[in-house]
Motif scaffolding. Structure first.
Motif, PDB file in Angstrom:
ATOM      1  N   THR A  54       0.817  -1.154   0.222  1.00 36.26           N
ATOM      2  CA  THR A  54       0.138   0.032  -0.046  1.00 36.26           C
ATOM      3  C   THR A  54       0.648   1.471   0.290  1.00 36.26           C
ATOM      4  OG1 THR A  54      -1.828  -1.296   1.324  1.00 36.26           O
ATOM      5  CG2 THR A  54      -2.410   1.037   0.878  1.00 36.26           C
ATOM      6  N   THR A  55       1.547   1.431   1.004  1.00 37.66           N
ATOM      7  CA  THR A  55       3.009   2.572   0.716  1.00 37.66           C
ATOM      8  C   THR A  55       4.073   1.901  -0.354  1.00 37.66           C
ATOM      9  OG1 THR A  55       3.747   1.703   3.012  1.00 37.66           O
ATOM     10  CG2 THR A  55       1.905   3.044   3.459  1.00 37.66           C
ATOM     11  N   LYS A  56       4.411   1.157  -0.425  1.00 36.69           N
ATOM     12  CA  LYS A  56       5.338   0.499  -2.027  1.00 36.69           C
ATOM     13  C   LYS A  56       7.107   1.039  -0.328  1.00 36.69           C
ATOM     14  CE  LYS A  56       3.306   1.712  -5.125  1.00 36.69           C
ATOM     15  NZ  LYS A  56       2.660   0.735  -5.842  1.00 36.69           N
ATOM     16  N   THR A  57       6.559   0.362   0.985  1.00 34.50           N
ATOM     17  CA  THR A  57       7.471   0.994   1.675  1.00 34.50           C
ATOM     18  C   THR A  57       8.183  -0.542   2.427  1.00 34.50           C
ATOM     19  OG1 THR A  57       6.853   3.028   2.335  1.00 34.50           O
ATOM     20  CG2 THR A  57       8.609   1.549   3.875  1.00 34.50           C
ATOM     21  N   TYR A  58       9.286  -0.744   2.480  1.00 34.37           N
ATOM     22  CA  TYR A  58      10.507  -1.578   2.812  1.00 34.37           C
ATOM     23  C   TYR A  58      10.758  -1.393   4.049  1.00 34.37           C
ATOM     24  CZ  TYR A  58      11.125  -5.241  -0.969  1.00 34.37           C
ATOM     25  OH  TYR A  58      10.641  -5.868  -1.949  1.00 34.37           O
ATOM     26  N   THR A  59      10.620  -1.933   5.013  1.00 35.06           N
ATOM     27  CA  THR A  59      11.336  -2.371   6.584  1.00 35.06           C
ATOM     28  C   THR A  59      12.259  -2.860   6.970  1.00 35.06           C
ATOM     29  OG1 THR A  59       8.446  -0.970   7.511  1.00 35.06           O
ATOM     30  CG2 THR A  59      10.351  -2.408   9.360  1.00 35.06           C
ATOM     31  N   VAL A  60      13.175  -2.304   6.929  1.00 33.25           N
ATOM     32  CA  VAL A  60      14.363  -2.878   7.163  1.00 33.25           C
ATOM     33  C   VAL A  60      14.624  -3.156   8.826  1.00 33.25           C
ATOM     34  CG1 VAL A  60      16.398  -3.029   6.519  1.00 33.25           C
ATOM     35  CG2 VAL A  60      15.355  -2.172   5.172  1.00 33.25           C
ATOM     36  N   LYS A  61      14.607  -4.814   9.322  1.00 33.55           N
ATOM     37  CA  LYS A  61      14.941  -5.414  10.202  1.00 33.55           C
ATOM     38  C   LYS A  61      16.264  -5.093  11.285  1.00 33.55           C
ATOM     39  CE  LYS A  61      10.137  -5.704  11.057  1.00 33.55           C
ATOM     40  NZ  LYS A  61       8.702  -6.601  11.285  1.00 33.55           N
ATOM     41  N   GLY A  62      17.072  -5.600  10.015  1.00 31.83           N
ATOM     42  CA  GLY A  62      18.718  -5.840  10.386  1.00 31.83           C
ATOM     43  C   GLY A  62      19.642  -5.817   9.670  1.00 31.83           C
ATOM     44  N   PRO A  63      20.935  -6.383   9.623  1.00 32.57           N
ATOM     45  CA  PRO A  63      21.924  -5.889   8.329  1.00 32.57           C
ATOM     46  C   PRO A  63      21.675  -6.683   8.034  1.00 32.57           C
ATOM     47  CG  PRO A  63      22.208  -7.584  11.048  1.00 32.57           C
ATOM     48  CD  PRO A  63      21.793  -7.068  10.954  1.00 32.57           C
ATOM     49  N   TYR A  64      21.222  -7.993   7.194  1.00 30.14           N
ATOM     50  CA  TYR A  64      21.357  -8.526   6.188  1.00 30.14           C
ATOM     51  C   TYR A  64      20.006  -7.959   5.395  1.00 30.14           C
ATOM     52  CZ  TYR A  64      24.237 -11.808   8.683  1.00 30.14           C
ATOM     53  OH  TYR A  64      25.145 -12.759   9.928  1.00 30.14           O
TER      54      TYR A  64
END
Length: 121
Positions: free
Chosen positions: A18-28
């Motif tokens: 919907t927001t075309k957003t990636y949420t990044v939760k770690g270094p990899y």
């Protein structure tokens, strides 16, 4: 045996169509996203929902310590990511046009290498 950044990275990413957003939760997750976004010429540069991959939004979901990655964990032929050395997402010919929201989180132990402008993006 090196850790496959893509396999591990996909477990540290969430995509909101919907927001075309990636949420990044770690270094990899951050390392894989950087590799994937910078390979636009090698792969189709348009995301599956029709969005130009360089226009996707990114936000941090947690503090990220990049020191957990070591040189033998690079999965790109040109060594795009290894040993905490970062090639910025996008460049002058293919700029990142999305929105980056750090949400007050911190990325630590990251070194930027660039012959031109330098930064996370």
């Amino acid at each position: 045996m090196p850790i496959d950044i893509k396999t591990r990275g996909l477990t540290e990413l969430e995509y909101n169509p919907t927001t075309k957003t990636y949420t990044v939760k770690g270094p990899y997750g951050l390392a894989y996203l950087q590799q994937w976004m910078n390979r636009g010429e090698e792969e189709q540069p348009i995301y599956e929902d029709g969005t130009d991959r360089m226009a996707l939004n990114i936000k941090l979901g947690d503090n990220i310590d990049m020191s957990v990655l070591s040189p033998n964990q690079s999965t790109s032929a040109d060594g795009t990511y290894k040993a905490g050395i970062w090639k910025p997402i996008g460049d002058n010919s293919t700029p990142y046009t999305g929105t980056f929201d750090g949400q007050g989180k911190v990325i630590s132990n990251l070194s930027v290498v660039s012959t031109g402008a330098a930064g996370l993006i």
